[in-house]
Design a protein around this motif. Structure first.
Motif, short mmCIF file in Angstrom:
data_model
loop_
_atom_site.label_atom_id
_atom_site.label_comp_id
_atom_site.label_asym_id
_atom_site.label_seq_id
_atom_site.Cartn_x
_atom_site.Cartn_y
_atom_site.Cartn_z
N GLY A 158 50.37 -24.18 -63.27
CA GLY A 158 51.71 -23.63 -63.06
C GLY A 158 52.72 -24.69 -62.74
O GLY A 158 53.67 -24.48 -62.01
N ASN A 159 52.53 -25.89 -63.30
CA ASN A 159 53.46 -27.00 -63.14
C ASN A 159 53.71 -27.32 -61.67
O ASN A 159 52.79 -27.63 -60.94
CB ASN A 159 54.76 -26.69 -63.88
CG ASN A 159 54.53 -26.49 -65.36
OD1 ASN A 159 53.69 -27.16 -65.95
ND2 ASN A 159 55.25 -25.58 -65.97
N CYS A 160 54.98 -27.22 -61.22
CA CYS A 160 55.31 -27.66 -59.88
C CYS A 160 54.73 -26.76 -58.80
O CYS A 160 54.74 -27.10 -57.63
CB CYS A 160 56.84 -27.74 -59.71
SG CYS A 160 57.67 -26.15 -59.94
N SER A 161 54.20 -25.59 -59.15
CA SER A 161 53.63 -24.69 -58.15
C SER A 161 52.16 -24.99 -57.87
O SER A 161 51.55 -24.31 -57.05
CB SER A 161 53.76 -23.23 -58.64
OG SER A 161 55.09 -22.87 -58.77
N ASN A 162 51.60 -25.97 -58.57
CA ASN A 162 50.17 -26.25 -58.38
C ASN A 162 49.83 -26.69 -56.97
O ASN A 162 48.75 -26.39 -56.46
CB ASN A 162 49.73 -27.32 -59.38
CG ASN A 162 49.60 -26.75 -60.79
OD1 ASN A 162 49.42 -25.55 -60.97
ND2 ASN A 162 49.74 -27.59 -61.79
N GLN A 163 50.73 -27.42 -56.32
CA GLN A 163 50.48 -27.86 -54.95
C GLN A 163 50.35 -26.65 -54.03
O GLN A 163 49.44 -26.58 -53.19
CB GLN A 163 51.63 -28.76 -54.48
CG GLN A 163 51.45 -29.30 -53.07
CD GLN A 163 50.28 -30.26 -52.97
OE1 GLN A 163 50.18 -31.22 -53.75
NE2 GLN A 163 49.38 -30.01 -52.04
N LYS A 164 51.22 -25.68 -54.20
CA LYS A 164 51.16 -24.47 -53.38
C LYS A 164 49.93 -23.64 -53.73
O LYS A 164 49.31 -23.03 -52.86
CB LYS A 164 52.42 -23.63 -53.59
CG LYS A 164 52.53 -22.44 -52.62
CD LYS A 164 53.85 -21.74 -52.80
CE LYS A 164 54.03 -20.66 -51.74
NZ LYS A 164 52.96 -19.69 -51.69
N LEU A 165 49.58 -23.63 -55.02
CA LEU A 165 48.40 -22.89 -55.43
C LEU A 165 47.14 -23.44 -54.75
O LEU A 165 46.30 -22.68 -54.28
CB LEU A 165 48.25 -22.94 -56.95
CG LEU A 165 47.00 -22.28 -57.54
CD1 LEU A 165 46.96 -20.81 -57.19
CD2 LEU A 165 46.96 -22.48 -59.05
N VAL A 166 47.03 -24.76 -54.69
CA VAL A 166 45.88 -25.37 -54.02
C VAL A 166 45.84 -24.97 -52.56
O VAL A 166 44.78 -24.60 -52.02
CB VAL A 166 45.93 -26.91 -54.16
CG1 VAL A 166 44.89 -27.56 -53.26
CG2 VAL A 166 45.70 -27.32 -55.60
N SER A 167 46.99 -25.02 -51.91
CA SER A 167 47.06 -24.65 -50.49
C SER A 167 46.68 -23.20 -50.27
O SER A 167 45.92 -22.86 -49.34
CB SER A 167 48.47 -24.93 -49.97
OG SER A 167 48.60 -24.51 -48.63
N ASP A 168 47.21 -22.30 -51.13
CA ASP A 168 46.92 -20.87 -50.98
C ASP A 168 45.44 -20.57 -51.24
O ASP A 168 44.83 -19.74 -50.55
CB ASP A 168 47.79 -20.05 -51.92
CG ASP A 168 49.25 -20.08 -51.53
OD1 ASP A 168 49.55 -20.43 -50.37
OD2 ASP A 168 50.10 -19.76 -52.39
#
Length: 264
Positions: A246-256
């Protein structure tokens, strides 16, 4: 939970589901097609002068001036077409810093003269003089039957810019092709499933137990043209699985995901 570039939803506290959305494709298409559409909007119908000669000084003419939403038509006899001349703008152009030279058409109406300025599409003095000569030549030459001068039609703008629209459509399609892949982490079933789709067609389905997950990491890869960030799940077996990104949302995806699966 949901954000602009990654569609994430938890149907309940025991399931975590996400997919790559289509919004990126729409953004690219909108950005690429914005300039041609804006040009068509600003140009409108521009200026068009048409004349049809029947006899020496007899015939009809029409001037059409318009925008994208409004159009004005003025019809008159050929004998009322007095002359054409070049006029210089009163101020310099904000971008080029030069004066703009525009052809004008002088028409006799009700014992007075009305001047029509041919805009947009012409600004150089050389081109303006060429158009003026063409109009004046028609007025003074009885053997010329027709005259058709037009500039700035919104249809022409869209036609000439169609390659940009096609390029935007192609780029959007390339972005959207993998936007239908779905990944589900299910605590009740103790597994996670990745359904990979391309153009709505399922190409692969993978299912792994949650207990096989060793780590969830964000890795950066250089494909030669750009830098990509991918969410990688590493299994106990040593296998690495790249999740739909998900492009720039990948960091948040990992955290979630780490929080959902209680990874430290």
């Amino acid at each position: 939970m949901e954000n602009p570039t990654m569609s994430i939803q938890q149907t309940n506290s025991r399931q975590f589901k996400f997919r790559q959305p289509l919004c990126g494709a729409f953004i690219i298409f909108g950005f690429v097609s914005f300039i041609p559409l804006l040009g068509a909007f600003l140009s409108g119908n521009g200026f068009r002068l048409t004349c049809q000669r029947a006899k020496l000084y007899e015939g009809t003419c029409e001037i059409a001036i318009g925008s994208f939403f409004k159009r004005e038509r003025v019809s008159f006899e050929l004998s009322a077409l007095s002359m054409s001349k070049t006029e210089k703008s009163s101020s310099r152009d904000s971008e080029s810093g030069e004066y703009c030279h525009l052809p004008t058409v002088v028409v006799k109406q009700d014992a007075s003269l009305r001047v029509f300025t041919m805009i947009p599409g012409i600004c150089s003095e050389l081109e303006a003089n060429r158009v003026v000569r063409e109009i004046n030549y028609f007025i003074s030459t009885p053997t010329e039957d027709q005259l058709d001068i037009h500039r700035g039609s919104w249809k022409e703008v869209l036609l000439y810019s169609s390659p940009f629209l096609l390029m935007g459509l192609l780029m959007s399609a390339l972005v959207a092709r993998d936007s239908f892949s779905v990944c589900i982490f299910d605590l009740d079933r103790n597994c996670f499933t990745i359904t990979r789709k391309r153009w709505f067609r399922t190409t692969n389905i993978e299912e792994f137990p949650l207990s096989a997950i060793e780590s969830i990491d964000l890795e950066t890869q250089d494909n030669g043209m750009s830098i990509e960030h991918k969410v990688i799940i590493k299994l106990n077996s040593g296998k690495e699985i790249a999740l739909p990104h998900g492009n720039c949302s990948n960091q948040k995806l990992v955290s979630d995901l780490r929080q959902f699966l209680n990874f430290g």
